[in-house]
Design a protein around this motif. Structure first.
Motif, mmCIF file in Angstrom:
data_model
loop_
_atom_site.group_PDB
_atom_site.id
_atom_site.type_symbol
_atom_site.label_atom_id
_atom_site.label_comp_id
_atom_site.label_asym_id
_atom_site.label_seq_id
_atom_site.Cartn_x
_atom_site.Cartn_y
_atom_site.Cartn_z
ATOM 1 N N SER A 129 1.053 -1.531 -0.193
ATOM 2 C CA SER A 129 0.207 -0.154 0.328
ATOM 3 C C SER A 129 0.707 1.180 0.040
ATOM 4 C CB SER A 129 -1.087 -0.435 1.555
ATOM 5 O OG SER A 129 -1.533 -1.247 1.453
ATOM 6 N N THR A 130 0.848 2.270 -1.369
ATOM 7 C CA THR A 130 1.237 2.968 -1.447
ATOM 8 C C THR A 130 0.864 4.727 -0.622
ATOM 9 O OG1 THR A 130 2.565 2.566 -2.669
ATOM 10 C CG2 THR A 130 3.439 4.569 -2.639
ATOM 11 N N PHE A 131 1.202 4.936 0.118
ATOM 12 C CA PHE A 131 0.721 6.387 0.568
ATOM 13 C C PHE A 131 1.284 7.744 0.708
ATOM 14 C CE2 PHE A 131 -0.653 2.268 3.585
ATOM 15 C CZ PHE A 131 -2.078 3.082 3.644
ATOM 16 N N VAL A 132 0.250 8.614 -0.425
ATOM 17 C CA VAL A 132 0.683 10.109 0.369
ATOM 18 C C VAL A 132 0.277 10.862 0.925
ATOM 19 C CG1 VAL A 132 1.520 12.069 -1.377
ATOM 20 C CG2 VAL A 132 1.443 9.453 -2.061
ATOM 21 N N SER A 133 0.673 11.384 1.777
ATOM 22 C CA SER A 133 0.710 12.808 2.686
ATOM 23 C C SER A 133 1.057 14.408 2.211
ATOM 24 C CB SER A 133 0.760 12.384 4.375
ATOM 25 O OG SER A 133 0.792 13.599 4.866
ATOM 26 N N ILE A 134 0.013 14.950 1.927
ATOM 27 C CA ILE A 134 0.054 16.309 1.741
ATOM 28 C C ILE A 134 0.201 17.355 2.864
ATOM 29 C CG2 ILE A 134 0.249 18.309 -0.409
ATOM 30 C CD1 ILE A 134 -0.561 15.642 -2.063
ATOM 31 N N ILE A 135 1.205 17.435 3.479
ATOM 32 C CA ILE A 135 0.320 19.200 3.799
ATOM 33 C C ILE A 135 0.675 20.545 3.652
ATOM 34 C CG2 ILE A 135 1.025 20.477 6.104
ATOM 35 C CD1 ILE A 135 2.223 17.765 7.168
ATOM 36 N N ARG A 136 -0.270 21.275 2.942
ATOM 37 C CA ARG A 136 -0.429 22.275 2.410
ATOM 38 C C ARG A 136 -0.615 23.584 3.188
ATOM 39 N NH1 ARG A 136 -3.082 19.175 -0.896
ATOM 40 N NH2 ARG A 136 -2.350 19.550 -3.588
ATOM 41 N N VAL A 137 0.265 24.966 3.065
ATOM 42 C CA VAL A 137 0.136 25.620 3.391
ATOM 43 C C VAL A 137 -0.699 26.809 3.182
ATOM 44 C CG1 VAL A 137 1.684 27.585 5.408
ATOM 45 C CG2 VAL A 137 1.368 24.892 5.630
ATOM 46 N N HIS A 138 -1.525 28.155 3.087
ATOM 47 C CA HIS A 138 -1.312 28.595 2.149
ATOM 48 C C HIS A 138 -1.236 30.158 3.301
ATOM 49 C CE1 HIS A 138 -4.344 30.723 -0.544
ATOM 50 N NE2 HIS A 138 -3.722 31.426 -0.411
ATOM 51 N N ASN A 139 -0.642 30.633 2.945
ATOM 52 C CA ASN A 139 -0.665 32.216 3.419
ATOM 53 C C ASN A 139 -1.479 33.768 3.084
ATOM 54 O OD1 ASN A 139 0.303 34.761 4.967
ATOM 55 N ND2 ASN A 139 2.112 34.968 4.413
ATOM 56 N N ARG A 140 -2.569 33.910 3.532
ATOM 57 C CA ARG A 140 -3.715 34.565 2.852
ATOM 58 C C ARG A 140 -3.108 36.270 4.028
ATOM 59 N NH1 ARG A 140 -8.827 31.411 2.971
ATOM 60 N NH2 ARG A 140 -8.727 31.077 5.262
ATOM 61 N N HIS A 141 -2.310 36.253 3.994
ATOM 62 C CA HIS A 141 -1.635 37.612 5.295
ATOM 63 C C HIS A 141 -1.308 38.377 4.082
ATOM 64 C CE1 HIS A 141 -2.421 36.974 9.061
ATOM 65 N NE2 HIS A 141 -1.401 35.584 9.659
ATOM 66 N N GLY A 142 -1.180 40.089 4.512
ATOM 67 C CA GLY A 142 -0.049 41.031 3.846
ATOM 68 C C GLY A 142 1.236 40.755 3.502
ATOM 69 N N PHE A 143 2.051 39.783 4.516
ATOM 70 C CA PHE A 143 3.469 39.778 5.057
ATOM 71 C C PHE A 143 3.788 38.682 5.139
ATOM 72 C CE2 PHE A 143 0.973 40.678 8.270
ATOM 73 C CZ PHE A 143 1.077 38.779 9.334
ATOM 74 N N TRP A 180 -3.883 -6.208 8.460
ATOM 75 C CA TRP A 180 -2.869 -5.033 9.050
ATOM 76 C C TRP A 180 -3.955 -3.862 9.596
ATOM 77 C CZ3 TRP A 180 -2.111 -0.195 7.424
ATOM 78 C CH2 TRP A 180 -1.735 0.041 5.497
ATOM 79 N N VAL A 181 -4.016 -3.222 10.646
ATOM 80 C CA VAL A 181 -4.760 -2.093 10.968
ATOM 81 C C VAL A 181 -3.931 -0.450 11.175
ATOM 82 C CG1 VAL A 181 -6.994 -1.325 12.230
ATOM 83 C CG2 VAL A 181 -6.909 -3.419 11.287
ATOM 84 N N GLU A 182 -4.227 0.467 10.631
ATOM 85 C CA GLU A 182 -3.631 1.265 11.346
ATOM 86 C C GLU A 182 -4.075 2.405 12.486
ATOM 87 O OE1 GLU A 182 -1.425 6.108 9.479
ATOM 88 O OE2 GLU A 182 -2.621 4.589 8.081
ATOM 89 N N THR A 183 -3.485 2.424 13.904
ATOM 90 C CA THR A 183 -4.208 2.021 14.607
ATOM 91 C C THR A 183 -3.484 3.943 15.681
ATOM 92 O OG1 THR A 183 -2.762 0.914 16.543
ATOM 93 C CG2 THR A 183 -5.200 0.182 15.689
ATOM 94 N N GLN A 184 -3.385 4.597 16.526
ATOM 95 C CA GLN A 184 -3.030 6.062 16.682
ATOM 96 C C GLN A 184 -2.824 5.421 18.304
ATOM 97 O OE1 GLN A 184 -5.286 8.908 16.461
ATOM 98 N NE2 GLN A 184 -5.232 9.460 14.600
ATOM 99 N N ALA A 185 -1.226 5.352 18.601
ATOM 100 C CA ALA A 185 -0.912 5.700 19.592
ATOM 101 C C ALA A 185 -1.179 6.612 20.282
ATOM 102 C CB ALA A 185 0.654 5.140 19.818
ATOM 103 N N PRO A 238 3.698 6.012 9.705
ATOM 104 C CA PRO A 238 3.270 4.896 10.827
ATOM 105 C C PRO A 238 4.271 3.676 11.001
ATOM 106 C CG PRO A 238 2.164 4.693 8.779
ATOM 107 C CD PRO A 238 3.095 6.147 8.317
ATOM 108 N N VAL A 239 4.444 3.303 12.609
ATOM 109 C CA VAL A 239 5.622 2.057 12.351
ATOM 110 C C VAL A 239 4.901 0.766 12.905
ATOM 111 C CG1 VAL A 239 7.403 3.474 13.713
ATOM 112 C CG2 VAL A 239 5.520 3.007 15.452
ATOM 113 N N SER A 240 5.573 0.132 12.797
ATOM 114 C CA SER A 240 5.472 -1.611 12.596
ATOM 115 C C SER A 240 5.012 -2.165 13.992
ATOM 116 C CB SER A 240 5.701 -2.444 11.889
ATOM 117 O OG SER A 240 5.639 -3.899 11.582
ATOM 118 N N ASP A 241 4.654 -3.044 14.950
ATOM 119 C CA ASP A 241 4.490 -3.263 15.986
ATOM 120 C C ASP A 241 4.732 -4.745 14.943
ATOM 121 O OD1 ASP A 241 3.794 -1.388 16.978
ATOM 122 O OD2 ASP A 241 1.327 -2.766 17.492
#
Length: 170
Positions: free
Chosen positions: A43-57, A165-170, A69-72
């Motif tokens: 399974s190939t995962f792609v995570s994208i974080i976008r930051v949009h600066n709508r300030h005038g500076f 397998w299942v992805e869980t949060q620690a 994720p880390v494997s147990d």
């Protein structure tokens, strides 16, 4: 007490002019089975974080923290980081197709060559965090007014086809 010419951080509430979004996609593929090898699913995962600066500076510095994720059960289920290359060990960079083994972090660029963003593993404290726990951070120096940046992370999860397998949060 703040001395003259010293600086300090202070948050006054939510900032509606800075928009940060996170999305994740997944693609599953199954390896062909043979008489000599076990069939695996990747399974190939792609995570994208976008930051949009709508300030005038320009936003001087933004630190974005994320996690892989880390494997147990690393003998059967493997998490293989593909991007960003700056988080890969030199041996992993050679496998990813980076011929000069130089990391994006050392160059001061993210994986797409945009100046000003670097990525690194978070410092481990008391044996927790960092590479072992999949915790990393993007540091972006200067997001210009009206601009948007995208930061991508890509990894594979490889497991025998008969393992659910299942992805869980620690």
């Amino acid at each position: 007490d703040i001395a003259p010419s010293d600086s300090f951080d202070c948050t006054f509430g939510s900032d509606t002019s800075t928009r940060i979004s996170h999305s994740r996609s997944v693609k599953r593929t199954a390896a062909a089975a043979s008489a000599f090898t076990e069939q695996y699913t990747t399974s190939t995962f792609v995570s994208i974080i976008r930051v949009h600066n709508r300030h005038g500076f320009t936003l001087d510095k933004i630190v974005l923290r994320d996690a892989l994720p880390v494997s147990d059960d690393e003998k059967r289920v493997k998490v293989l980081l593909k991007r960003p290359e700056a988080l890969l060990r030199p041996s992993e960079q050679a496998q990813s197709g980076n011929p000069d083994n130089s990391s994006a972090s050392e160059k001061g660029k993210d994986v797409y060559g945009r100046e000003g963003c670097t990525v690194k593993w978070q410092a481990a404290k008391d044996g927790k965090g960092g590479r072992k726990d999949g915790l990393f951070e993007w540091v972006c120096e200067g997001v210009e007014a009206g601009k948007e940046i995208s930061l991508e992370t890509e990894w594979d999860v490889r497991a025998p086809a008969d393992v659910n397998w299942v992805e869980t949060q620690a």
